[in-house]
Scaffold this motif. Structure first.
Motif, mmCIF file in Angstrom:
data_model
loop_
_atom_site.group_PDB
_atom_site.id
_atom_site.type_symbol
_atom_site.label_atom_id
_atom_site.label_comp_id
_atom_site.label_asym_id
_atom_site.label_seq_id
_atom_site.Cartn_x
_atom_site.Cartn_y
_atom_site.Cartn_z
ATOM 1 N N SER A 78 3.496 -38.394 -12.849
ATOM 2 C CA SER A 78 4.772 -37.716 -13.067
ATOM 3 C C SER A 78 5.541 -37.584 -11.758
ATOM 4 O O SER A 78 6.765 -37.775 -11.707
ATOM 5 C CB SER A 78 4.538 -36.334 -13.685
ATOM 6 N N PHE A 79 4.817 -37.266 -10.677
ATOM 7 C CA PHE A 79 5.459 -37.197 -9.365
ATOM 8 C C PHE A 79 6.084 -38.543 -9.012
ATOM 9 O O PHE A 79 7.215 -38.603 -8.506
ATOM 10 C CB PHE A 79 4.433 -36.798 -8.308
ATOM 11 N N PHE A 80 5.361 -39.638 -9.266
ATOM 12 C CA PHE A 80 5.908 -40.965 -8.979
ATOM 13 C C PHE A 80 7.181 -41.224 -9.776
ATOM 14 O O PHE A 80 8.127 -41.829 -9.258
ATOM 15 C CB PHE A 80 4.877 -42.050 -9.319
ATOM 16 N N PHE A 81 7.232 -40.780 -11.020
ATOM 17 C CA PHE A 81 8.422 -41.014 -11.841
ATOM 18 C C PHE A 81 9.634 -40.265 -11.275
ATOM 19 O O PHE A 81 10.733 -40.817 -11.186
ATOM 20 C CB PHE A 81 8.159 -40.574 -13.277
ATOM 21 N N VAL A 82 9.436 -38.998 -10.903
ATOM 22 C CA VAL A 82 10.538 -38.226 -10.327
ATOM 23 C C VAL A 82 10.954 -38.837 -8.991
ATOM 24 O O VAL A 82 12.146 -38.992 -8.700
ATOM 25 C CB VAL A 82 10.135 -36.748 -10.145
ATOM 26 N N LEU A 83 9.970 -39.180 -8.165
ATOM 27 C CA LEU A 83 10.260 -39.769 -6.860
ATOM 28 C C LEU A 83 11.005 -41.095 -7.002
ATOM 29 O O LEU A 83 11.924 -41.383 -6.224
ATOM 30 C CB LEU A 83 8.950 -39.987 -6.098
ATOM 31 N N SER A 84 10.631 -41.895 -7.979
ATOM 32 C CA SER A 84 11.299 -43.171 -8.189
ATOM 33 C C SER A 84 12.784 -42.972 -8.479
ATOM 34 O O SER A 84 13.641 -43.669 -7.915
ATOM 35 C CB SER A 84 10.626 -43.918 -9.339
ATOM 36 N N LEU A 196 15.591 -31.449 -18.298
ATOM 37 C CA LEU A 196 14.544 -30.424 -18.406
ATOM 38 C C LEU A 196 14.326 -30.004 -19.854
ATOM 39 O O LEU A 196 13.183 -29.820 -20.297
ATOM 40 C CB LEU A 196 14.923 -29.211 -17.552
ATOM 41 N N VAL A 197 15.418 -29.845 -20.596
ATOM 42 C CA VAL A 197 15.299 -29.487 -22.012
ATOM 43 C C VAL A 197 14.564 -30.588 -22.768
ATOM 44 O O VAL A 197 13.694 -30.316 -23.625
ATOM 45 C CB VAL A 197 16.690 -29.248 -22.622
ATOM 46 N N ALA A 198 14.875 -31.841 -22.449
ATOM 47 C CA ALA A 198 14.206 -32.961 -23.116
ATOM 48 C C ALA A 198 12.702 -32.945 -22.832
ATOM 49 O O ALA A 198 11.891 -33.213 -23.731
ATOM 50 C CB ALA A 198 14.820 -34.280 -22.646
ATOM 51 N N ILE A 199 12.325 -32.619 -21.596
ATOM 52 C CA ILE A 199 10.900 -32.555 -21.247
ATOM 53 C C ILE A 199 10.209 -31.458 -22.052
ATOM 54 O O ILE A 199 9.084 -31.639 -22.546
ATOM 55 C CB ILE A 199 10.737 -32.338 -19.732
ATOM 56 N N VAL A 200 10.875 -30.305 -22.216
ATOM 57 C CA VAL A 200 10.308 -29.212 -23.011
ATOM 58 C C VAL A 200 10.120 -29.647 -24.458
ATOM 59 O O VAL A 200 9.070 -29.418 -25.077
ATOM 60 C CB VAL A 200 11.216 -27.972 -22.928
ATOM 61 N N ALA A 251 4.557 -24.704 -2.527
ATOM 62 C CA ALA A 251 3.776 -23.646 -3.178
ATOM 63 C C ALA A 251 3.962 -23.680 -4.691
ATOM 64 O O ALA A 251 2.997 -23.554 -5.454
ATOM 65 C CB ALA A 251 4.183 -22.281 -2.615
ATOM 66 N N LEU A 252 5.200 -23.872 -5.151
ATOM 67 C CA LEU A 252 5.457 -23.952 -6.591
ATOM 68 C C LEU A 252 4.769 -25.167 -7.211
ATOM 69 O O LEU A 252 4.236 -25.092 -8.323
ATOM 70 C CB LEU A 252 6.963 -24.016 -6.850
ATOM 71 N N ALA A 253 4.786 -26.289 -6.485
ATOM 72 C CA ALA A 253 4.132 -27.494 -6.995
ATOM 73 C C ALA A 253 2.621 -27.288 -7.104
ATOM 74 O O ALA A 253 1.995 -27.716 -8.080
ATOM 75 C CB ALA A 253 4.451 -28.683 -6.089
ATOM 76 N N ILE A 254 2.021 -26.632 -6.118
ATOM 77 C CA ILE A 254 0.573 -26.387 -6.144
ATOM 78 C C ILE A 254 0.209 -25.430 -7.278
ATOM 79 O O ILE A 254 -0.786 -25.641 -7.999
ATOM 80 C CB ILE A 254 0.106 -25.839 -4.785
ATOM 81 N N ILE A 255 1.005 -24.379 -7.460
ATOM 82 C CA ILE A 255 0.752 -23.436 -8.559
ATOM 83 C C ILE A 255 0.810 -24.162 -9.895
ATOM 84 O O ILE A 255 -0.053 -24.005 -10.765
ATOM 85 C CB ILE A 255 1.769 -22.274 -8.516
ATOM 86 N N GLY A 256 1.834 -25.000 -10.078
ATOM 87 C CA GLY A 256 1.953 -25.756 -11.314
ATOM 88 C C GLY A 256 0.779 -26.699 -11.522
ATOM 89 O O GLY A 256 0.287 -26.856 -12.648
ATOM 90 N N TYR A 257 0.303 -27.295 -10.434
ATOM 91 C CA TYR A 257 -0.823 -28.226 -10.523
ATOM 92 C C TYR A 257 -2.066 -27.527 -11.074
ATOM 93 O O TYR A 257 -2.769 -28.072 -11.939
ATOM 94 C CB TYR A 257 -1.096 -28.799 -9.134
ATOM 95 N N PHE A 258 -2.338 -26.317 -10.597
ATOM 96 C CA PHE A 258 -3.541 -25.613 -11.042
ATOM 97 C C PHE A 258 -3.348 -24.894 -12.377
ATOM 98 O O PHE A 258 -4.301 -24.347 -12.930
ATOM 99 C CB PHE A 258 -4.020 -24.648 -9.959
ATOM 100 N N LEU A 259 -2.130 -24.929 -12.905
ATOM 101 C CA LEU A 259 -1.895 -24.428 -14.263
ATOM 102 C C LEU A 259 -2.133 -25.507 -15.319
ATOM 103 O O LEU A 259 -2.231 -25.197 -16.507
ATOM 104 C CB LEU A 259 -0.460 -23.900 -14.400
ATOM 105 N N CYS A 272 4.009 -28.217 -16.565
ATOM 106 C CA CYS A 272 3.479 -27.323 -15.530
ATOM 107 C C CYS A 272 4.000 -27.675 -14.139
ATOM 108 O O CYS A 272 4.151 -26.800 -13.288
ATOM 109 C CB CYS A 272 1.954 -27.364 -15.528
ATOM 110 N N THR A 273 4.248 -28.954 -13.902
ATOM 111 C CA THR A 273 4.545 -29.400 -12.537
ATOM 112 C C THR A 273 5.963 -29.907 -12.339
ATOM 113 O O THR A 273 6.375 -30.124 -11.192
ATOM 114 C CB THR A 273 3.573 -30.523 -12.132
ATOM 115 N N ILE A 274 6.721 -30.111 -13.408
ATOM 116 C CA ILE A 274 8.020 -30.775 -13.255
ATOM 117 C C ILE A 274 8.969 -29.961 -12.380
ATOM 118 O O ILE A 274 9.726 -30.531 -11.573
ATOM 119 C CB ILE A 274 8.647 -31.068 -14.644
ATOM 120 N N LEU A 275 8.947 -28.648 -12.487
ATOM 121 C CA LEU A 275 9.837 -27.835 -11.660
ATOM 122 C C LEU A 275 9.455 -27.943 -10.187
ATOM 123 O O LEU A 275 10.318 -28.170 -9.327
ATOM 124 C CB LEU A 275 9.788 -26.373 -12.117
#
Length: 389
Positions: A78-84, A196-200, A251-259, A272-275
């Motif tokens: 998912s990170f790769f997709f956003v980064l791309s 974001l709405v589409a992802i939800v 910090a937000l990315a790490i919190i999302g990762y462990f959620l 969990c991690t998109i934000l």
């Protein structure tokens, strides 16, 4: 998987609503963003850790620790997709044509893809545990169409399913960048909100099985992540990004990762991690632009980031080949598991360097080489002569 290109920044005036006064992005090139290259390596490492966990190298306490640390590693894709989406928007050429853009994308990913497909086919022929693909599956994989049909998404080199998604993103990008260049700040923010709405909605649909088809690997379902990356890049280009700094975003990315383990299996992990990812990438870009401290742009991190695509494409093949010697899920003790993991990692990294230096770079130079005017004229004369004959 893309890398920010080196360019020189020039500011474009804006109207009060944030609409660029020029019809296009600045004609001068944008500066390089080495932190994004370093972050690519961390995402590839998460995927590697996920596969080490899945292959069961560790048993007991070691296995529980690896599960805790890397069972969420699939979100690295998912990170790769956003980064791309971010990098392609950042490096988009103002008057580029779609064919020129697609040619560069093919030169970027296709040579390594073809080589790793060949390696995967060789493994399928020689190792009894690997099922040989049907001709249709093989053709779909080579053409990067296999993720559109769920039963085929893991054929040959399983990680290539994400390249099929990227291929769809690349096909859509000329229209997306055209739209973004006309939207301005408010329109771009609205498009990001819709993504974001589409992802939800997609996450809900996948977790509740509204369709029998799993959406995790379906290219169209992953498009909003790519669009979100493109939107954040556009806001940074327009000078209107107002997200948190690098430390808070990380910090937000790490919190999302462990959620992620708390979410249903499949696409829902993206929620969990998109934000965090959507904030971390532009924050890292801003740190580079402003010269702020960043642990991701060190020389070694950037070099590893350059190798990350080849590493991502080859590491699972190494793990699969290892099952022939190690067995399936051997559950070693801590010391033996670490030794085996280190060996697999070192071999994967060595092969990624070999792929990068002997396939990725040379093939890209060859495919993107410009023909000299004299050679073009000679070719034109030969074509005319052939027509007359």
């Amino acid at each position: 998987m893309t890398t920010a290109t080196t360019r020189t920044l020039r500011t474009t005036p804006h109207t009060p609503d944030g609409q660029a006064t020029a019809r296009d992005s600045p004609r001068a090139a944008n500066p390089s963003l080495p932190s994004l290259t370093g972050l690519r390596w961390m995402a590839a490492l998460l995927v590697f850790g996920l596969h080490v966990n899945n292959f069961g190298y560790y048993g007991g306490t070691g296995g529980r620790l690896v599960y805790w640390g890397f069972s969420s590693g699939a979100v690295g894709v998912s990170f790769f997709f956003v980064l791309s989406g971010f990098v392609l928007t950042w490096s988009a050429r103002p008057h580029d044509r779609a064919l020129g853009f697609w040619r560069r994308r093919i030169a970027r990913i296709y040579p390594v893809h073809l080589v790793t497909v060949g390696l995967a086919f060789l493994l399928a022929l020689t190792l009894e545990r690997n099922t040989q693909p049907t001709p249709k599956q093989a053709v779909a994989n080579v053409l990067l169409l296999h993720s559109w049909w769920r039963p085929w998404w893991q054929t040959l080199n399983p990680v290539s399913w994400s390249l099929a998604c990227e291929a769809f993103f690349y096909a859509s990008f000329p229209l997306l960048i055209l739209l973004l260049r006309r939207l301005g700040v408010r329109g771009s923010v609205a498009l990001g909100g819709l993504s974001l709405v589409a992802i939800v909605v997609i996450s809900r649909a996948d977790s509740q099985h509204w369709w029998t088809y799993a959406l995790y690997s379906f290219p169209a379902a992953r498009l909003p992540e790519f669009v979100l990356g493109a939107v954040t890049a556009r806001l940074v280009l327009l000078g209107r990004w107002r997200g948190p700094g690098l430390e808070a975003s990380l910090a937000l990315a790490i919190i999302g990762y462990f959620l992620v383990p708390q979410a249903p299996l499949g696409y829902s992990a993206t929620m969990c991690t998109i934000l965090g990812f959507s904030l971390l990438i532009p924050a890292a870009a801003n740190a580079d632009l402003k010269g702020l401290p960043s642990m991701w742009r060190g020389r070694r991190m950037v070099r590893l980031g350059e190798l990350s695509f080849a590493f991502y494409m080859v590491h699972l093949l190494v793990l699969r080949a290892g099952t022939h010697l190690l067995g399936i899920k051997p559950h070693f003790g801590g010391l033996a598991g670490t030794a085996v993991t280190a060996t697999v990692f070192a071999l994967s990294l060595a092969l990624s360097w070999l792929l990068y230096e002997t396939v990725e770079l040379p093939a890209r130079r060859l495919l993107l080489r410009r023909r000299r005017p004299a050679a073009k004229a000679a070719a034109h004369r030969e074509a005319q002569a052939a027509t007359r004959d």
